[in-house]
Design a protein around this motif. Structure first.
Motif, PDB file in Angstrom:
ATOM      1  N   ASP A   1      -3.044   4.962   1.904  1.00  0.00           N
ATOM      2  CA  ASP A   1      -3.945   3.804   1.973  1.00  0.00           C
ATOM      3  C   ASP A   1      -4.431   3.308   0.618  1.00  0.00           C
ATOM      4  N   THR A   2      -3.857   3.773  -0.469  1.00  0.00           N
ATOM      5  CA  THR A   2      -4.199   3.233  -1.786  1.00  0.00           C
ATOM      6  C   THR A   2      -3.217   2.116  -2.116  1.00  0.00           C
ATOM      7  N   GLU A   3      -3.692   1.168  -2.910  1.00  0.00           N
ATOM      8  CA  GLU A   3      -2.811   0.083  -3.323  1.00  0.00           C
ATOM      9  C   GLU A   3      -1.830   0.597  -4.371  1.00  0.00           C
TER      10      GLU A   3
ATOM     11  N   PHE B   1       0.847  -1.192   0.000  1.00  0.00           N
ATOM     12  CA  PHE B   1       0.000   0.000   0.000  1.00  0.00           C
ATOM     13  C   PHE B   1       0.881   1.239   0.000  1.00  0.00           C
TER      14      PHE B   1
END
Length: 137
Positions: free
Chosen positions: A66-68, A62
């Protein structure tokens, strides 16, 4: 004691560690290089046959927001392939900052030289596995 294998998947290399549910600890094993943009399945198969894990844990990268990461689909594919090839449960766990922590731990060892990428990846796999183990109640 239930044994598990942990994986720090990368497009070019995969760090691997072994751990125990009872002790909730993990030990770095090795880092495998991909062959022709594919995981080294023969070596992974040999490790699974040797350690006979009850389950597998794969780190899911990540970003700090908090984004992949953009190559997360490759991680999901690797996890599906592990499950399909070996019939084992595969758990995904947030691996954020594990490589940085691994590099820090290796550099902090007395008399240590700059850590190799292979050592970092294998220790990151152990940290990923320990993260999952510690989340189990």
């Amino acid at each position: 004691m239930q044994t598990l294998l942990g994986f720090d998947f990368g497009p070019r290399k995969i760090g691997i560690a072994v751990g125990q549910l009872l002790t909730r600890s993990a030990t770095p094993l090795t880092t495998l290089r991909s062959r022709n943009q594919q995981p080294d399945w023969p070596s992974i198969t040999a490790l699974i046959q040797e350690w006979q894990p009850a389950a597998l844990v794969v780190g899911l990268p990540f970003n700090m927001d908090d984004t992949e990461v953009d190559w997360s689909p490759q991680v999901y594919r690797f996890a599906r392939q592990l499950h399909g090839r070996f019939g084992l449960t595969v758990h995904l766990v947030d691996e954020r900052l594990t490589s940085i922590e691994a590099r820090h731990q290796l550099a902090a060892r007395p008399g240590s030289r700059p850590p190799t990428r292979e050592a970092v990846d294998a220790l990151a796999a152990a940290l990923i596995l320990e993260t999952w183990l510690c989340e189990q109640s």
